[in-house]
Design a protein around this motif. Sequence first.
Motif, short mmCIF file in Angstrom:
data_model
loop_
_atom_site.label_atom_id
_atom_site.label_comp_id
_atom_site.label_asym_id
_atom_site.label_seq_id
_atom_site.Cartn_x
_atom_site.Cartn_y
_atom_site.Cartn_z
N VAL A 146 5.18 0.31 -13.92
CA VAL A 146 4.60 1.11 -12.86
C VAL A 146 5.78 1.09 -11.99
O VAL A 146 6.37 0.17 -11.76
N THR B 50 8.45 -2.44 -8.96
CA THR B 50 8.38 -2.13 -10.29
C THR B 50 7.99 -3.22 -10.93
O THR B 50 8.33 -4.53 -10.70
N SER C 83 -4.29 5.91 -11.85
CA SER C 83 -4.43 6.28 -10.51
C SER C 83 -5.03 5.36 -9.69
O SER C 83 -5.92 4.54 -10.01
N THR C 84 -4.99 5.65 -8.35
CA THR C 84 -5.60 4.55 -7.35
C THR C 84 -6.05 5.13 -6.26
O THR C 84 -5.54 6.03 -5.62
N GLU D 57 0.96 -1.18 -0.05
CA GLU D 57 -0.09 0.06 0.04
C GLU D 57 0.91 1.21 -0.19
O GLU D 57 1.98 1.13 0.51
N MET D 58 0.37 2.39 -0.37
CA MET D 58 1.05 3.79 -0.36
C MET D 58 0.56 4.54 0.50
O MET D 58 -0.70 4.53 0.85
N ASP E 156 3.85 8.25 -4.17
CA ASP E 156 4.59 6.96 -3.88
C ASP E 156 4.29 6.13 -5.26
O ASP E 156 4.67 5.17 -5.15
N LYS E 157 3.83 6.65 -6.29
CA LYS E 157 3.43 5.87 -7.41
C LYS E 157 3.75 6.91 -8.51
O LYS E 157 3.68 7.95 -8.78
N GLU F 299 6.18 2.02 -7.49
CA GLU F 299 5.60 2.45 -6.46
C GLU F 299 6.63 2.02 -5.22
O GLU F 299 7.56 1.27 -5.12
N ARG F 300 6.47 3.00 -4.25
CA ARG F 300 7.14 2.97 -3.04
C ARG F 300 6.12 2.12 -2.00
O ARG F 300 5.21 2.54 -1.41
N LEU F 301 6.24 0.84 -2.00
CA LEU F 301 5.53 -0.20 -1.10
C LEU F 301 6.17 -0.55 0.15
O LEU F 301 5.56 -0.94 1.09
N PHE G 237 11.46 4.69 -5.40
CA PHE G 237 10.39 3.46 -5.66
C PHE G 237 11.18 2.21 -5.37
O PHE G 237 12.22 1.88 -5.62
#
Length: 156
Positions: free
Chosen positions: A65, A61, A32-33, A20-21, A26-27, A67-69, A58
Amino acid sequence: MSFVARSHNLPWLLAGDFNEMLSIEDKFGGASTLRVRGFKNWFDGNDMVDLGFSGPKFTWTNQQVFERLDRAICNLSWRRMFNEAHVRHLPRTKSDHAPIKIYLNSLLALDPLKRPFRFEAIWLQHALFPELAAKVWGSSTGYALDKTYRLVEPIQ
């Protein structure tokens, strides 16, 4: 996790892949989310602190895409115990996730001359402080932070 957070007041740290972000920053890439809301609500509702990071932004990947998860978060009492702690994102190798490494000491702790500046209010009470500050700031160039660091350099 909310139950665990409310069950005690001990210092604690959680680290790993939260999947989750915390913010839309963070993406990068992809649609978009709205995934941010649930984790962010839990994070804020339990007074958690994100330890931040250095290194690549990030941690996951799929090559389209980013993301920083992966992150390290803690409660306020843990942060007070380890106020110099920080996280470094390491390079990805065989996984689609980058490993993270948690350091409990400051990045600058190895060199005492490069430790973070800490202002001491007692300095203002010293009779010669205004004169010293005016002299250092008047003879220094650069930004305010550069001039401030000149105040704490060892006297030659």
